[in-house]
Design an enzyme around this catalytic site. Sequence first.
Site, short mmCIF file in Angstrom:
data_model
loop_
_atom_site.label_atom_id
_atom_site.label_comp_id
_atom_site.label_asym_id
_atom_site.label_seq_id
_atom_site.Cartn_x
_atom_site.Cartn_y
_atom_site.Cartn_z
N PRO A 16 7.51 11.64 1.31
CA PRO A 16 8.32 12.46 2.23
C PRO A 16 7.52 13.63 2.81
O PRO A 16 7.72 13.99 3.97
CB PRO A 16 9.46 12.95 1.35
CG PRO A 16 9.63 11.88 0.32
CD PRO A 16 8.24 11.37 0.05
N GLY A 53 1.91 12.19 4.96
CA GLY A 53 1.75 11.01 5.80
C GLY A 53 0.35 11.02 6.38
O GLY A 53 -0.61 10.60 5.72
N GLU A 72 -0.21 3.18 9.92
CA GLU A 72 -1.64 3.04 9.60
C GLU A 72 -2.48 3.96 10.49
O GLU A 72 -3.54 3.58 10.99
CB GLU A 72 -2.09 1.59 9.67
CG GLU A 72 -1.34 0.75 8.64
CD GLU A 72 -2.12 -0.40 8.07
OE1 GLU A 72 -3.35 -0.40 8.15
OE2 GLU A 72 -1.47 -1.30 7.52
N PHE A 106 0.88 -1.17 0.00
CA PHE A 106 0.00 0.00 0.00
C PHE A 106 0.92 1.22 0.00
O PHE A 106 1.68 1.43 0.96
CB PHE A 106 -0.84 -0.07 1.28
CG PHE A 106 -1.84 1.03 1.50
CD1 PHE A 106 -3.09 0.99 0.87
CD2 PHE A 106 -1.58 2.07 2.38
CE1 PHE A 106 -4.05 1.96 1.13
CE2 PHE A 106 -2.53 3.05 2.64
CZ PHE A 106 -3.76 3.00 2.00
N GLU A 116 -2.58 9.88 17.54
CA GLU A 116 -3.21 11.21 17.53
C GLU A 116 -4.30 11.27 16.46
O GLU A 116 -5.40 11.80 16.69
CB GLU A 116 -2.14 12.28 17.27
CG GLU A 116 -1.17 12.45 18.43
CD GLU A 116 -0.23 11.25 18.64
OE1 GLU A 116 0.13 10.60 17.63
OE2 GLU A 116 0.11 10.95 19.79
N GLY A 130 -7.48 -1.89 7.73
CA GLY A 130 -6.05 -2.01 8.03
C GLY A 130 -5.76 -1.79 9.50
O GLY A 130 -4.93 -2.50 10.09
N GLN A 144 4.66 -8.13 45.62
CA GLN A 144 3.39 -7.46 45.29
C GLN A 144 3.56 -6.48 44.12
O GLN A 144 2.67 -6.38 43.26
CB GLN A 144 2.87 -6.72 46.52
CG GLN A 144 1.41 -6.31 46.40
CD GLN A 144 0.88 -5.75 47.71
OE1 GLN A 144 1.62 -5.16 48.49
NE2 GLN A 144 -0.38 -5.95 47.94
N ARG A 149 12.72 -16.17 38.31
CA ARG A 149 13.72 -15.30 38.93
C ARG A 149 13.44 -15.13 40.42
O ARG A 149 12.31 -14.79 40.81
CB ARG A 149 13.69 -13.94 38.23
CG ARG A 149 14.49 -12.85 38.88
CD ARG A 149 15.95 -12.94 38.51
NE ARG A 149 16.67 -11.73 38.92
CZ ARG A 149 17.97 -11.64 38.89
NH1 ARG A 149 18.71 -12.66 38.48
NH2 ARG A 149 18.57 -10.53 39.25
N LEU A 206 1.12 4.92 0.05
CA LEU A 206 0.49 6.22 0.26
C LEU A 206 1.51 7.25 0.74
O LEU A 206 1.63 8.34 0.17
CB LEU A 206 -0.64 6.06 1.29
CG LEU A 206 -1.39 7.33 1.70
CD1 LEU A 206 -2.16 7.90 0.53
CD2 LEU A 206 -2.36 7.05 2.84
#
Lengths: 262, 379
Positions: B128, B131, B363, B123, B367, B242, B279, B268, B125
């Site tokens: 530079p 986006g 994808e 894909f 934000e 997607g 805890q 461990r 898209l």
Amino acid sequence: MALNIIVCVKSVVLEAPSAALGSSVERTPRNSVLNPFDRPALALALELAKEEGGLVTTLSMGPPVSCWALCETLALGADRAVLISDKKAAGSDTMATTRVLAKAVNWLGPWDILLFGSRTADSDTGQVGPQASALLNKPFVGMASSIIPKEGIFLVESLTDGFVEQYLANAPFAASVHPNAASVLDCALASIRQAFDSDRVEVLTLADIGMDEAFAGEKGSPTRVISMTPAPKAKKCAFIEGGANEQAQALLEKIRDAGLLF
Amino acid sequence: MEPFFSEKHHAVKRLVRAFCEREIAPIAKDIDAQARFPWEVVDKMGPLGFFGIQVPSSLGGAQMDTVSYAIVVEELSRVCAGLGLAVSVHNSVCVYPLLTFGNDEQRQRLVPPLARGEKIGAFCLTEPNAGSDASAIEATAIDQGDHYLVNANKVFVTNGAVADTCLMFVRTDPAAGRKGISVLVAQRGTPGFITGELEDLSGMRCNPVSSIRLVDCAIPKENLLGRQGMGLAIGLTALDTGRLGIAAQAVGIAQAALEEAVRYANQRRQFGVLIGKHQAVGSMIADMATQVEAARLLVLRASWLKDNGAPFTKESAMAKLFASETASIVADMAVQIHGGYGFSKSYPVERYYRDARVTRIYEGTSEIHRMVIARCVSG
């Protein structure tokens, strides 16, 4: 030569019974899976059918939830799946289970090879295969690692106690299959859809196969589990010798021998 | 009984997990270190249907539902997020738009080799200077009668170095703004199709992410997807699906991190007891398990809505936002539980920590997803 192969499989529970619940576990789709020791038997059957032609039928006895394990065998490539599910068969021990399966094998009609896993992951007796061959009055080979058709008869190799034994068997014969016998089965997504979205598992009752209920279920079971408690586990430390590759190979063999990897 | 899960889905999970554990887990560390796309495994995934999960059987696919798709991507990502990414992008933002917007001829010609895994999809898209703002793309496609002459510089193309079939977002009408963007199917081997160097990524290193340039590349008119000017609509539809795949991928990474953290906490010892008994560590594990479960339910619900023909834009955005942030938090906690060992490449949580980070970026960033959700909620 087209072969008619029957593979007996079991839906096993993943979890151990809790002491508070007594000796039984309610089987649900979430906690039940196809017995991992039956997979090599199915894989060997499918390889044979692919090479020689023929049909693979999977057969099981159990509660309705066993249907999903049989669906999985269809997804893996079996041609037909048959479940004997009847409340009158509940509580069957290995002898009663064997009687039902043997009756169902005869009900299915003529067959060439009857296969079993080496044992089950939830009860671990390894008795049903040999008992079934005895009831059916057919020869039995334990821990078969390969079955090769040879001029009308079958060369069966068996891995037992560190030895490779060779047998010549005439069909029909029965065998339990060694965990390392066959290559791993992968399952295409489309096969899963076809198996699970269809209604291809044939579900039959004891009456359908002509089985006398007096010989099945708790009534027909000569053995009783009196109690079940976890066995103490002794920690054992073993050193594996050799170079890194040899050590890795030896460790892999130990894991395989323990039946944890096929 | 589980919501959204049938017996078929349990079988898919069990059988895909068995394949992943056997074929991919043993090489996952090495292919990350070597930044190598494991063709030897990818070639086995094709016949199993992993590259055509929701493609109709008539076009060579597995014809599964979206819930199954989410399960496959989660299970792949649990052992190797880079391969989970390859499968997710191929299925959801390449094959799915071809199925949805392609005409019959395009579906018959382009989809079967993709569904069988014989060809890999991509894909294209991001550029530079474009986006999150997809409408800012600068790639051009000039109408030359029977073909478009395309010049494009696409960056961060998932599967870029191995992709044969690329959905290329181009500007077909420079004056039309957002409505001047179209999608053309560019195929490797076409003169002018140039693959750039592999990106030296922090995570997902087995995925051959690269740039793809088209230089005076002639793409026939029959490779126009949908109508001219539909590019952004196609892109947004593809990204709805997607982001479900990326959300499932994030759940897979988080699940793997949780499992490793639990395993380590149960081995461990410090101050005379297993650290899982402390805890503070127990609380971390409780939070991790709760968040993984919540993320998975969001993914499954959005998938279920899609399968049932209901709107799922808000739900898939919520799933992607929550699952990707969960993956980062859970992987971080897994490193913390491992202490210094978690910062070493000797332990897989270090890889999960790197892999998780990008799920909040690609994808659609977190934000952007908050903007999508806010629009859906506030109107």
